[in-house]
Write a protein that holds these residues in place. Structure first.
Motif, mmCIF file in Angstrom:
data_model
loop_
_atom_site.group_PDB
_atom_site.id
_atom_site.type_symbol
_atom_site.label_atom_id
_atom_site.label_comp_id
_atom_site.label_asym_id
_atom_site.label_seq_id
_atom_site.Cartn_x
_atom_site.Cartn_y
_atom_site.Cartn_z
ATOM 1 N N LYS A 72 0.857 -1.176 0.000
ATOM 2 C CA LYS A 72 0.000 0.000 0.000
ATOM 3 C C LYS A 72 0.897 1.231 0.000
ATOM 4 N N ILE A 73 0.604 2.153 -0.881
ATOM 5 C CA ILE A 73 1.417 3.363 -0.996
ATOM 6 C C ILE A 73 0.462 4.533 -1.003
ATOM 7 N N GLY A 74 0.366 5.232 0.121
ATOM 8 C CA GLY A 74 -0.626 6.293 0.216
ATOM 9 C C GLY A 74 -1.998 5.655 0.085
ATOM 10 N N ASP A 75 -2.812 6.138 -0.835
ATOM 11 C CA ASP A 75 -4.095 5.462 -1.036
ATOM 12 C C ASP A 75 -4.097 4.668 -2.344
ATOM 13 N N ALA A 76 -2.908 4.238 -2.737
ATOM 14 C CA ALA A 76 -2.804 3.431 -3.948
ATOM 15 C C ALA A 76 -2.114 2.099 -3.610
ATOM 16 N N TRP A 77 -2.132 1.187 -4.568
ATOM 17 C CA TRP A 77 -1.595 -0.140 -4.353
ATOM 18 C C TRP A 77 -0.668 -0.538 -5.495
ATOM 19 N N ALA A 78 0.334 -1.345 -5.181
ATOM 20 C CA ALA A 78 1.241 -1.817 -6.221
ATOM 21 C C ALA A 78 1.879 -3.124 -5.778
ATOM 22 N N MET A 79 2.350 -3.917 -6.754
ATOM 23 C CA MET A 79 3.111 -5.117 -6.450
ATOM 24 C C MET A 79 4.588 -4.743 -6.471
ATOM 25 N N ARG A 80 5.330 -5.216 -5.480
ATOM 26 C CA ARG A 80 6.761 -4.932 -5.410
ATOM 27 C C ARG A 80 7.486 -6.213 -4.974
ATOM 28 N N THR A 81 8.708 -6.395 -5.454
ATOM 29 C CA THR A 81 9.449 -7.586 -5.024
ATOM 30 C C THR A 81 9.799 -7.460 -3.545
ATOM 31 N N ALA A 82 9.935 -8.614 -2.894
ATOM 32 C CA ALA A 82 10.287 -8.614 -1.476
ATOM 33 C C ALA A 82 11.679 -8.000 -1.309
ATOM 34 N N THR A 83 11.832 -7.191 -0.246
ATOM 35 C CA THR A 83 13.091 -6.451 -0.098
ATOM 36 C C THR A 83 14.278 -7.371 0.161
ATOM 37 N N ASP A 84 14.045 -8.564 0.725
ATOM 38 C CA ASP A 84 15.192 -9.435 1.025
ATOM 39 C C ASP A 84 15.762 -10.088 -0.239
ATOM 40 N N LEU A 85 15.088 -9.909 -1.369
ATOM 41 C CA LEU A 85 15.573 -10.552 -2.592
ATOM 42 C C LEU A 85 16.277 -9.574 -3.525
ATOM 43 N N GLY A 86 16.503 -8.378 -3.035
ATOM 44 C CA GLY A 86 17.137 -7.353 -3.869
ATOM 45 C C GLY A 86 18.453 -7.814 -4.477
ATOM 46 N N PHE A 87 19.164 -8.673 -3.750
ATOM 47 C CA PHE A 87 20.485 -9.092 -4.228
ATOM 48 C C PHE A 87 20.413 -9.869 -5.544
ATOM 49 N N LEU A 88 19.243 -10.425 -5.866
ATOM 50 C CA LEU A 88 19.113 -11.172 -7.121
ATOM 51 C C LEU A 88 18.973 -10.236 -8.314
ATOM 52 N N MET A 89 18.745 -8.974 -8.021
ATOM 53 C CA MET A 89 18.199 -8.088 -9.049
ATOM 54 C C MET A 89 19.208 -7.075 -9.560
ATOM 55 N N GLN A 90 20.491 -7.329 -9.340
ATOM 56 C CA GLN A 90 21.498 -6.328 -9.729
ATOM 57 C C GLN A 90 21.243 -5.749 -11.112
ATOM 58 N N ARG A 91 20.788 -6.614 -12.018
ATOM 59 C CA ARG A 91 20.645 -6.156 -13.401
ATOM 60 C C ARG A 91 19.502 -5.168 -13.576
ATOM 61 N N GLU A 92 18.547 -5.237 -12.655
ATOM 62 C CA GLU A 92 17.400 -4.331 -12.780
ATOM 63 C C GLU A 92 17.643 -3.003 -12.076
ATOM 64 N N THR A 93 18.713 -2.956 -11.300
ATOM 65 C CA THR A 93 18.949 -1.761 -10.491
ATOM 66 C C THR A 93 19.055 -0.518 -11.371
ATOM 67 N N VAL A 94 18.313 0.500 -10.972
ATOM 68 C CA VAL A 94 18.397 1.759 -11.712
ATOM 69 C C VAL A 94 19.248 2.718 -10.907
ATOM 70 N N GLU A 95 20.197 3.342 -11.581
ATOM 71 C CA GLU A 95 21.020 4.330 -10.898
ATOM 72 C C GLU A 95 20.177 5.570 -10.680
ATOM 73 N N THR A 96 19.863 5.865 -9.442
ATOM 74 C CA THR A 96 19.140 7.112 -9.201
ATOM 75 C C THR A 96 20.157 8.232 -9.105
#
Lengths: 219, 263, 219
Positions: A72-96
């Motif tokens: 839940k984000i404010g009064d909206a909803w979204a699907m997000r990957t579990a935070t403990d799995l971030g290490f699998l996702m190096q390739r998706e990482t966006v440089e902010t």
């Protein structure tokens, strides 16, 4: 919103789909987009009579502990990957974009003190807020303009956005880390310097800012 | 706090080195409050128990040393120094009951509050930035759905666009030395309307000046606008095939005549 | 996050994560990647010794009959919306285009000066407003007709709509920043030359607009 429903009323006047179906629909809609979707938008896209709020309760439970979670984000909803799995996702990482220290502090002050005016931010940081800083935060859509303050000059205020909540994984501005402690310690008050400003009895600034926040935290 | 008058002489070598490092690095500070916060850390106590008097001394010593090293300090550092000197005297002297305004203790308490609040916001900022973050620690759907069955064009604009658009218009106004006087402008649309009503009667070559609207011939500004509009409208009517136009030589009068066979 | 990883490779040489964990990992990877992903790529991204093929079997079963399904495409895998729910996705195909400069300026003037007539808009912009522009803004439901003005000809006025406020994240058109604030935020690049002076008190735009608007927001 209203015009999108035009083709549907024929069927939907009869009966809303069963809850299991509604849950599937919400799931499909949320999977299809990267942006959070408000309850209102969900309802607008689903057949007439649907109850996305209830479907979301079921769906959230279903995704508990999975690799993907319903957030839940404010009064909206979204699907997000579990935070403990971030290490699998190096390739998706966006440089902010790297934020300057001034921008980070300004952002934090806006988040914790919102709605807050530029003058108040400057009062807390002890230096003037540079033009680029606010501009950058606006452009990133992490802050936006809030209501004007009812003090002389009616200055505009800044508040944080849904994009901010989404980025930092917050359901709500109330969930900011350490918020309660800071408030209890009186550190979110906007105390005027003794004697200096001599605020008249009718424009007590700290009254207002607490009001703004309590209002925020009531809903 | 037992402050000796010789404290500046008794500071240890390491403290002196630290202070000099601060001076060299003064550009790295974001103003006096930031510097005070850094200085206050040398007291190694909870910010709530900080000695503002000691801090004021540290700051003033810092400013003195910067002067000795002939470093240029920004004005706000000097303003803060003056204020802290004032605060120091208030804290040291017994309160004067006839004096108005806040007491030294109140001022000191406020400064301590400001420092504590700034530190709290820095800690909060660090905690915020240390959270799991979208696009770094958790991720949105990578493959968003695309269907090309229904296409609806939706126009968007951001608040920035809107404000910049407005700013653009308003600044243009600020630069404009005068406000456009609409009363003295005869538009081409007006001229066209007028000409359309009149050309029916223009069987013979007539000077274009006779088509100028009444009351516009005297004032040079108005005449210029009316002439230009009437001329433009004439060209438009020629293009539409309702009118013929001629000029025998440069600067000679321009004459108009109705075209007999309008298409 | 990063420091948690350190000990893991050591362990994983000995033992792969439990199958439930592997399933979560596959789920998260498939969710977050933009392209379908092959078994080999999955294996490469997961801890050593993992068996993505088996995890996929479990995952596929878990998503059976849901709003989103696990699909095999060639020799790669992806999550796809259930085919029977395609009708929900029609809204995803909305094509967004930037509003033209003329439309943005017209919209801005309406927002700042509402209620405002067409002639007044033209006066401020210095050029005539094309019918198409106003029609477009009306069609987008960002502006609507306001009360007629009590001046000769009783011209119609334009005001912004709730839809406008929603789109721009404003609670109120009064919250739009004034000129001075725009300048402070760095949104006005040009400073007026010295001598050109600031707008006099009688033509302070934000003052003016609030006056006009208070009438609007009372009812």
């Amino acid at each position: 919103m209203s015009d999108d429903q035009a083709p549907e009323p024929e069927e939907s006047l009869f009966e809303a789909p069963p809850m299991g179906e509604q849950e599937r629909m919400v799931e499909a809609i949320l999977f299809a987009t990267a942006e959070p979707i408000s309850l209102r938008d969900l309802a607008a896209r689903m057949p007439h009579g649907s109850d996305p709020a209830e479907a979301l309760v079921h769906l959230r439970k279903r995704y508990e502990g999975r690799g993907v979670n319903l957030c839940k984000i404010g009064d909206a909803w979204a699907m997000r990957t579990a935070t403990d799995l971030g290490f699998l996702m190096q390739r998706e990482t966006v440089e902010t974009r790297k934020l300057s220290r001034a921008a980070i502090e300004t952002l934090a002050i806006i988040a914790y003190h919102q709605p807050v005016t530029r003058a108040e931010i400057e009062e807390i940081r002890g230096v003037s807020v540079s033009r680029g800083t606010v501009d950058q935060l606006l452009e990133m859509e992490w802050i936006r303009f809030g209501r004007r303050k009812m003090t002389p000059g009616r200055p505009v205020t800044f508040v944080v956005t849904q994009g901010f909540l989404d980025h930092f994984g917050l359901e709500n501005a109330r969930d900011l880390p350490g918020l309660k402690e800071l408030r209890a310690a009186g550190l979110l008050e906007n105390r005027p310097p003794p004697g200096a400003g001599l605020p008249g009895p009718d424009e007590e600034p700290e009254e207002e800012s607490t009001e703004g926040q309590s209002e925020l935290f009531e809903d | 706090m037992a402050e000796t008058p010789f404290e500046e002489d008794t500071i240890s070598v390491t403290e002196r080195l630290a202070a000099e490092a601060l001076i060299i690095d003064v550009d790295g500070f974001e103003g006096p409050l930031d510097l005070l916060l850094t200085l206050s850390r040398t007291q190694k106590v909870d910010l709530r128990k900080i000695s503002v008097l000691a801090l004021a001394r540290q700051y003033l010593a810092f400013v003195d040393r910067a002067k000795a090293l002939r470093l240029e300090l920004a004005a706000d550092y000097l303003v803060m120094a003056a204020w802290l000197a004032f605060l120091k005297s208030r804290l040291l002297l017994p309160p004067d009951p006839t004096e108005e305004g806040p007491s030294g203790e109140e001022l000191a308490a406020h400064l301590a509050f400001q420092l504590e609040r700034l530190q709290a916001m820095r800690d909060a900022a660090a905690r915020l930035m240390g959270r799991d973050r979208l696009g770094r620690d958790f991720f949105a759907r990578g493959q968003t759905h695309e269907v090309t069955r229904t296409r609806k064009i939706e126009y968007t604009a951001t608040l920035l666009d809107l404000m910049q658009g407005y700013a653009r218009i308003r600044t243009r106004d600020e630069f404009r030395p005068f406000v456009m006087d609409r009363d003295s402008v005869f538009t081409m649309e007006q001229a066209l309307d007028r000409m359309r009503g009149l050309i029916g009667f223009a069987g013979d070559w007539t000077d274009i000046s006779s088509y100028l609207p009444e009351g516009w011939e005297m004032d040079p500004v108005r005449r210029r606008s009316a002439t230009a509009a009437t001329f433009a409208a004439s060209l438009e009517l020629v293009k539409e095939g309702h009118l013929e136009i001629r000029q025998s030589e440069t600067f000679a009068p321009i004459q108009l005549r109705k075209k007999d066979t309008p298409s």
